[in-house]
Design an enzyme around this catalytic site. Sequence first.
Site, PDB file in Angstrom:
ATOM      1  N   TYR A   1       0.833  -1.217   0.000  1.00 16.25           N
ATOM      2  CA  TYR A   1       0.000   0.000   0.000  1.00 16.25           C
ATOM      3  C   TYR A   1       0.861   1.259   0.000  1.00 16.25           C
ATOM      4  O   TYR A   1       0.579   2.228  -0.702  1.00 16.25           O
ATOM      5  CB  TYR A   1      -0.934  -0.016   1.211  1.00 16.25           C
ATOM      6  CG  TYR A   1      -1.753   1.247   1.346  1.00 16.25           C
ATOM      7  CD1 TYR A   1      -2.673   1.631   0.376  1.00 16.25           C
ATOM      8  CD2 TYR A   1      -1.610   2.076   2.464  1.00 16.25           C
ATOM      9  CE1 TYR A   1      -3.421   2.788   0.500  1.00 16.25           C
ATOM     10  CE2 TYR A   1      -2.359   3.229   2.604  1.00 16.25           C
ATOM     11  CZ  TYR A   1      -3.265   3.592   1.620  1.00 16.25           C
ATOM     12  OH  TYR A   1      -4.001   4.741   1.752  1.00 16.25           O
TER      13      TYR A   1
ATOM     14  N   ARG B   1       1.389   7.205  -6.466  1.00 20.13           N
ATOM     15  CA  ARG B   1       0.202   8.045  -6.643  1.00 20.13           C
ATOM     16  C   ARG B   1       0.478   9.473  -6.197  1.00 20.13           C
ATOM     17  O   ARG B   1       0.095  10.436  -6.872  1.00 20.13           O
ATOM     18  CB  ARG B   1      -0.968   7.447  -5.858  1.00 20.13           C
ATOM     19  CG  ARG B   1      -2.226   8.287  -5.941  1.00 20.13           C
ATOM     20  CD  ARG B   1      -3.402   7.636  -5.237  1.00 20.13           C
ATOM     21  NE  ARG B   1      -3.167   7.338  -3.825  1.00 20.13           N
ATOM     22  CZ  ARG B   1      -4.091   6.925  -2.980  1.00 20.13           C
ATOM     23  NH1 ARG B   1      -5.337   6.730  -3.410  1.00 20.13           N
ATOM     24  NH2 ARG B   1      -3.807   6.673  -1.721  1.00 20.13           N
TER      25      ARG B   1
ATOM     26  N   TYR C   1      -0.925  12.806   6.604  1.00 16.93           N
ATOM     27  CA  TYR C   1      -0.513  11.766   7.553  1.00 16.93           C
ATOM     28  C   TYR C   1       0.997  11.863   7.769  1.00 16.93           C
ATOM     29  O   TYR C   1       1.755  12.092   6.814  1.00 16.93           O
ATOM     30  CB  TYR C   1      -0.809  10.363   6.986  1.00 16.93           C
ATOM     31  CG  TYR C   1      -2.249   9.885   7.081  1.00 16.93           C
ATOM     32  CD1 TYR C   1      -3.219  10.557   7.815  1.00 16.93           C
ATOM     33  CD2 TYR C   1      -2.618   8.708   6.424  1.00 16.93           C
ATOM     34  CE1 TYR C   1      -4.524  10.068   7.882  1.00 16.93           C
ATOM     35  CE2 TYR C   1      -3.916   8.218   6.482  1.00 16.93           C
ATOM     36  CZ  TYR C   1      -4.865   8.911   7.217  1.00 16.93           C
ATOM     37  OH  TYR C   1      -6.140   8.416   7.272  1.00 16.93           O
TER      38      TYR C   1
ATOM     39  N   ARG D   1     -11.552  13.318   2.136  1.00 19.36           N
ATOM     40  CA  ARG D   1     -12.523  12.466   2.838  1.00 19.36           C
ATOM     41  C   ARG D   1     -13.847  12.364   2.093  1.00 19.36           C
ATOM     42  O   ARG D   1     -14.582  11.388   2.241  1.00 19.36           O
ATOM     43  CB  ARG D   1     -12.770  13.006   4.247  1.00 19.36           C
ATOM     44  CG  ARG D   1     -11.532  13.033   5.119  1.00 19.36           C
ATOM     45  CD  ARG D   1     -10.999  11.636   5.387  1.00 19.36           C
ATOM     46  NE  ARG D   1      -9.723  11.673   6.126  1.00 19.36           N
ATOM     47  CZ  ARG D   1      -8.988  10.606   6.382  1.00 19.36           C
ATOM     48  NH1 ARG D   1      -9.367   9.411   5.951  1.00 19.36           N
ATOM     49  NH2 ARG D   1      -7.859  10.731   7.025  1.00 19.36           N
TER      50      ARG D   1
ATOM     51  N   GLU E   1     -14.116  -1.048   6.598  1.00 17.56           N
ATOM     52  CA  GLU E   1     -14.069   0.261   5.955  1.00 17.56           C
ATOM     53  C   GLU E   1     -15.369   0.433   5.185  1.00 17.56           C
ATOM     54  O   GLU E   1     -15.881  -0.534   4.605  1.00 17.56           O
ATOM     55  CB  GLU E   1     -12.853   0.342   5.014  1.00 17.56           C
ATOM     56  CG  GLU E   1     -12.681   1.702   4.364  1.00 17.56           C
ATOM     57  CD  GLU E   1     -11.356   1.827   3.594  1.00 17.56           C
ATOM     58  OE1 GLU E   1     -10.302   1.472   4.154  1.00 17.56           O
ATOM     59  OE2 GLU E   1     -11.402   2.257   2.429  1.00 17.56           O
TER      60      GLU E   1
END
Length: 350
Positions: A153, A160, A213, A226, A332
């Site tokens: 990930y 990305r 983050y 979000r 999730e």
Amino acid sequence: MTSACFNVVAERASADDLIASRFTGPDEACSNRNAALARIVFGATSGRPRIEGGVPVLRLKMGDEAREDFAEVWWSVGTVTSGSAGDLVFSHDDEFLFCAGFIPLSERYTEAARKVYADAFALIAEQGFPKIFRMWNFIPRINGENGEGLEVYRDFCRGRALAFEQDYAADAGMPAATGIGTWGEGVGFYFLACRESTVRHIENSRQTPAYKYPRRYGPRPPSFARATLMRDTLFVSGTASILGHATMHAGDLARQWDVTIGNIAHLIGAENLAAHGATGGYTLHDLDQIKVYYRHAADRLAVESLARAVFHPHACIRYLKVDICRADLLVEIEGVASRRDAGLRPTPTA
Ligand code: 3EB
């Protein structure tokens, strides 16, 4: 707004049992839908997206043994044009563009992810749909290690992030997204983009923006908002049991569920939207096109009953047993919020 219907239908791959769940726009426009913009098949196989009968089709291997294949279909109310560009397939009508791509299994995704996203950003700029408002990324062995011992990930996020930093319109902002596991043999992704600059990316005051983050979660942060508000429709990103940037309640499904639902309720509510200059708010009963991703097969019945207790009885909810981007996350949830009384509502299926 009469011609601006924008809707989605999730239908079973078997097609005879249509679970229609559509949003925003007048009934006329919705019943006018005449061409599929794209079809994503959540089933038993995966691979590069293709144009089939003029429609981009992306197959994602998401099924467990339960054999619950379904297809998500994005409908257009206008005339659809489709094509391919390198490894990407795309389609568009006057208002919206769909694009999908695939990266084969690899020991390192940074460069390939960066390149395919850069190619996609170039494509949408060229086609005149520069604003991405919702994106999905499906990553195999998401919690495994790549060839260098970096979590897959995080490897994907690095590529990305480089593409968003260097190849995406600086003022466009990052879109709502999902980054989740798949059982497929490569990274599959798809997104929707539009021409207008009126889309608004929304953060959640309970959570650190993902793109901020701290470094402990990987060399580059995840690139997403979000939620994204497009006209009256709020696209809610994959949301998990994270407060600030910390995972809450590792190992406890019920508590993770509560934090996740609390995060979504707050995200879509009037107070959080007002902080972004948007008026009005949504409640959990306004959420539809819901996907519940859960890590452990043993949690299936529990997540189903938790979901039934909190979402609207007519909401379309799909359950997908896959790994989640942090090894300590068990569940999730994503969805689409719109005024439940604003458009044509689906007839509940038996
Ligand atoms: C999180 O809040 C959970 O990498 O695109 C949620 C939504 C998550 C999107 C992505 C990841 C992504 O960090 C994980």
